[in-house]
Design an enzyme around this catalytic site. Structure first.
Site, short mmCIF file in Angstrom:
data_model
loop_
_atom_site.label_atom_id
_atom_site.label_comp_id
_atom_site.label_asym_id
_atom_site.label_seq_id
_atom_site.Cartn_x
_atom_site.Cartn_y
_atom_site.Cartn_z
N ALA A 94 0.84 -1.10 0.09
CA ALA A 94 0.00 0.08 0.09
C ALA A 94 0.76 1.20 -0.04
O ALA A 94 0.69 2.13 -0.82
CB ALA A 94 -0.97 0.05 1.07
N ILE B 289 -5.31 5.65 6.37
CA ILE B 289 -5.93 4.37 6.04
C ILE B 289 -6.62 4.77 4.78
O ILE B 289 -7.58 5.68 4.68
CB ILE B 289 -7.05 4.17 7.13
CG1 ILE B 289 -6.37 3.86 8.32
CG2 ILE B 289 -7.93 3.09 6.78
CD1 ILE B 289 -5.53 2.52 8.44
N GLU C 274 -0.40 -7.15 8.19
CA GLU C 274 -0.03 -7.98 9.02
C GLU C 274 -0.15 -7.82 10.55
O GLU C 274 -0.20 -8.56 11.35
CB GLU C 274 1.44 -8.61 8.93
CG GLU C 274 1.46 -9.27 7.65
CD GLU C 274 3.14 -9.14 7.07
OE1 GLU C 274 3.77 -10.21 7.25
OE2 GLU C 274 3.39 -8.20 6.24
MO1 MOS Z 1 3.95 -11.49 4.21
S1 MOS Z 1 4.55 -12.95 5.36
O1 MOS Z 1 5.36 -10.42 4.38
O2 MOS Z 1 3.41 -11.98 2.83
#
Ligand code: MOS
Length: 760
Positions: free
Chosen positions: A515, A651, A727
């Site tokens: 992003a 965002i 993540e």
């Molecule tokens: Mo992620 S584990 O950096 O696709």
């Protein structure tokens, strides 16, 4: 680039920050989205892998007679006819493993590819695989910790990983008023994306096209070229959609070169869809860890010392390590830190990235230990984190570019009702269910990588082209929004073209960087377009913008206009420019060496951010609160409620961002209560390599999950202020669940996943 963050109110509907539903949603729900294995090629052969039934030893003989006699079988590749034809590309060069495939009789791990059967249809290929007789001489393999024969790592700390140390942790622990010392463990996990590992290879002359789900098109293009010893310009990878990746589709596995080789040898396209169980051994996974945490504090709760040591498992040939102590060492204001990560080598396939590779296991240990220390101090765990919050990290004493962790705790605690918590274990109950509350910190490094992007504008339609990846995150949507914002167009006037390595190169969709990396490149290209249109307009006597200050000219609401006075319709401005304008840019983030951008074209993976950045440390943060219910008699555990508050800079789209963070927290529940790959220690074999036995949460396991956003502006991470969210959501969740289980039951679980027998 200051104007990048300027508000552009007229285009808020559909621009950055707008709640735009997925632009690829209709294609996905109508089945017209073409995932790589949906692609049809003419007269394909089907490949089926025959994999080893031993983990260590040699192939003695291969009897192909019965397999080859089956009508429809065209060829069988084994090491005997393939050795020397394929180069092994190690992880440092874009491959997923240094273990060679079909290059010798040696077997390095269970489930290694030992033959590729090629047939006119899939069923015949599979049938032939069962008729192949491979005789092995087997040696006793080493499976994991606790087995004999583990080879410890020769010191292999690369530039990417440093043990983080400051002060004198041993001495500070000695004199700490309150301290805890505990061991934690996290299990082996496999990504288990719904979409299986698949490759279709087609040659036209010396040009190779690969249809394969990919998190790194340009990397894969170069890796396959290296493996086959051909010019990367002759390789094209197409991956319009990816049906789940989670890190498994970032590095190129050996299967791709093998399928391409088969297609070249036989002069026909070859299609391969690996089985679910093969996916456990022909690709990467998250390796198990064992960790030691020693944490000391003064009576008033100020942390004085942290020792965090981790052991990880890797294959014999690779030292893949996640090394999450780079993060845990910097997470709080701790003056004395000693950390160390060691890899131990076993007879296993090489592990690799899996969603938040470093932070998921290591923050589990740290955030569990902090809860244990809070109990020892008789202090509220939120308060303990608050008084140890660090705006300056302790190791190199650099400032966080922005850090809204305390604000996240405030927001999430309020929404959760934390005020009503009872600290004493087993003090909340609903009939036979013991209720517990817990919380933990989520964090993830804010990364950025070089990226190219091309934007073209014709009349009032824009096209964005970039070799980016839609791994289910909403990438098509947020890039359309970025261009819509910057060009002053409604989002439905922007078309995004991705998923083809011939497009302008983009970095790996990993490390939650895309992003930031790609949106900033797109924004730069849009600014070039604006400059071109503005320059033509201010020099045109017939334009209402004639002689206006070029810098004041903006693209807003379908118009080219200055801060004041009349503007002109975008169509007129584009017509003046000959009916179309195009800009191709390469964004080279600061803090990366100047060759990073050119390196991207060659498939090199260069990223900066987190603790690697030179000026500031850059992280996104969150606070996660969990309610669990544990049955008094059966010890069944249910997560009944979850609130996460997150601060991650800009965002782009609150809807897709919410999905990402919610998905992350659900993965966190999975890590805490469900997921583990079980290993048979006798033969170093994964035993639950299917979706019946590899547990993942179903809807009944997922309670009400609330996602809150804490507004945050970060002017250091990148011009658009994007920190990344892919993540973040899954970090800390497992600790929050275990902390809640302790509050419910008084039982501390330090080894994931939580299973009923651990609560008896
Ligand atoms: Mo992620 S584990 O950096 O696709």
């Amino acid at each position: 680039m200051a104007t990048l963050t300027d508000p552009n109110p007229a285009t808020r509907a559909g621009g950055i920050g707008a709640r735009v539903t997925r632009v690829d949603g209709p294609a996905k729900v109508t089945g017209t989205a073409d995932y790589p294995s949906d692609v049809t090629v003419k007269r394909p052969l089907y490949a089926y892998f025959h994999t080893s039934s031993i983990a260590l030893g040699r192939i003695e003989t291969i009897d192909e007679q019965e397999a080859r006699a089956l009508p429809g079988v065209v060829d069988i590749l084994t090491w005997r006819n393939t050795a020397g034809m394929l180069d092994t590309v190690p992880p440092s060069k874009g491959g997923s493993t240094s273990i060679p495939v079909l290059q010798s009789a040696d077997i390095h791990h269970d489930g290694e590819i030992v033959a590729v059967i090629l047939a006119e249809d899939y069923e015949t290929a599979r049938d032939a695989s069962h008729r192949l007789r491979v005789a092995y001489s087997a040696r006793t393999p080493t499976a994991t910790f606790g087995s004999t024969g583990l080879g410890p790592e020769v010191q292999k700390d690369g530039p990417r990983f440093k043990n983080s140390n400051v002060g004198n942790a041993a001495a500070a622990l000695q004199s700490a008023a309150v301290k805890i010392e505990q061991h934690y463990a996290t299990p082996t996990q496999h990504h288990n994306a719904i979409e299986l590992f698949t490759t279709t290879a087609q040659w036209q002359g010396d040009e190779l096209t690969i249809y394969e789900p990919s998190q790194f098109l340009v990397g894969s293009q170069n890796t396959i070229a290296t493996a086959l010893r051909i010019d990367p310009a002759k390789v094209r990878i197409i991956s319009k959609y990816v049906g789940g990746a989670f890190g498994a589709k970032g590095m190129t596995t050996s299967r791709t070169g093998l399928i391409a080789l088969a297609a070249r040898k036989l002069g026909r396209p070859v299609k391969m869809v690996a089985t679910r169980d093969q996916g456990f051994t022909i690709a990467t996974y998250r390796a198990e860890t064992r960790q030691l945490v020693r944490l000391g504090a003064s009576r008033d709760g100020k942390f004085t010392a942290l020792v965090h040591e981790g052991d990880e498992v890797s294959s014999r040939m690779d030292s893949y390590k996640v090394g999450g102590t780079e993060t845990t060492a910097r997470m709080y204001a701790i003056p004395n830190v000693a950390s160390k990560v060691t890899v131990q080598h076993a007879d296993r396939n090489t592990p690799g990235f899996m969603r938040a590779p470093a932070e998921v296991p290591y923050m589990f240990a740290l955030e569990s230990a902090i809860d244990e220390l809070a109990i020892a101090l008789q202090m509220d765990p939120v308060e303990l984190r608050r008084i140890n919050d660090a705006q300056v990290e302790p190791i190199e004493k650099r400032r966080y570019s922005s850090r809204s962790l305390v604000q996240c705790y405030d927001a999430a605690a309020k929404a959760f009702g934390w005020d009503h918590r009872r600290a004493r274990p087993m003090s909340m109950r609903d009939g036979d269910w013991q209720i517990g509350w817990g919380c933990a910190t989520a964090c993830y490094p804010s990364m950025i990588a070089p990226s190219f992007a091309r934007v073209s504008l014709s009349d009032t339609h824009a096209k964005v082209e970039v070799a980016g990846h839609e791994i289910g995150t909403g990438a098509y949507t947020i890039y359309a929004q970025t261009a819509a914002q910057m060009l002053g167009l409604p989002v439905d006037k922007v078309e995004v073209v991705m998923g083809d390595s011939r497009l302008p190169p983009a970095p790996v969709a990993g490390g939650s960087n895309n992003a930031a990396s790609i949106s900033n490149a797109i924004a730069m290209a849009c600014m070039r377009i604006r400059e071109q249109l503005a320059s033509a307009a201010v020099n045109d006597p017939k334009s209402p913008l004639h002689r206006r200050d070029m810098a004041s000219v903006q693209l807003v609401d379908g118009q080219l206009r200055a801060a004041t006075g009349p503007g002109e319709p975008l169509a007129a401005a584009v017509a003046r420019a000959g009916g179309g304008v195009e800009a191709m840019v390469g964004n080279q983030p600061r803090n990366l060496p100047p060759e990073a951008l050119a390196g991207l074209r060659k498939g090199r993976l260069m990223m900066t951010g987190g603790s690697m950045a030179e000026d500031f440390v850059k992280y996104a943060f969150g606070a996660e609160f969990v309610e669990v219910r544990v049955h008094r008699l059966t010890r069944e555990v249910r997560v009944s409620r979850m609130v996460g508050a997150f601060a991650a800079g800009t965002i782009i789209n609150p809807i897709t961002a919410r999905s990402q963070l919610m998905g992350g927290m659900i993965w966190g529940i999975s890590s805490a209560l469900h997921e583990a790959t079980e290993i048979d220690h006798r033969n170093a074999r994964y035993t639950n390599d299917n979706l019946a036995e590899y547990l993942i949460p179903v809807n009944a396991d997922v309670p009400k999950v609330d996602v809150l956003f804490v507004a945050e502006t970060d002017r250091e991470v990148n011009p658009l202020g994007i920190k990344g969210i892919g993540e973040l959501g899954c970090v800390g969740t497992a600790a929050a669940v275990c902390n809640a289980i302790f509050n419910a039951t008084g039982v501390r679980i330090r080894e994931l996943p939580v299973r009923i027998e651990k609560l008896l």
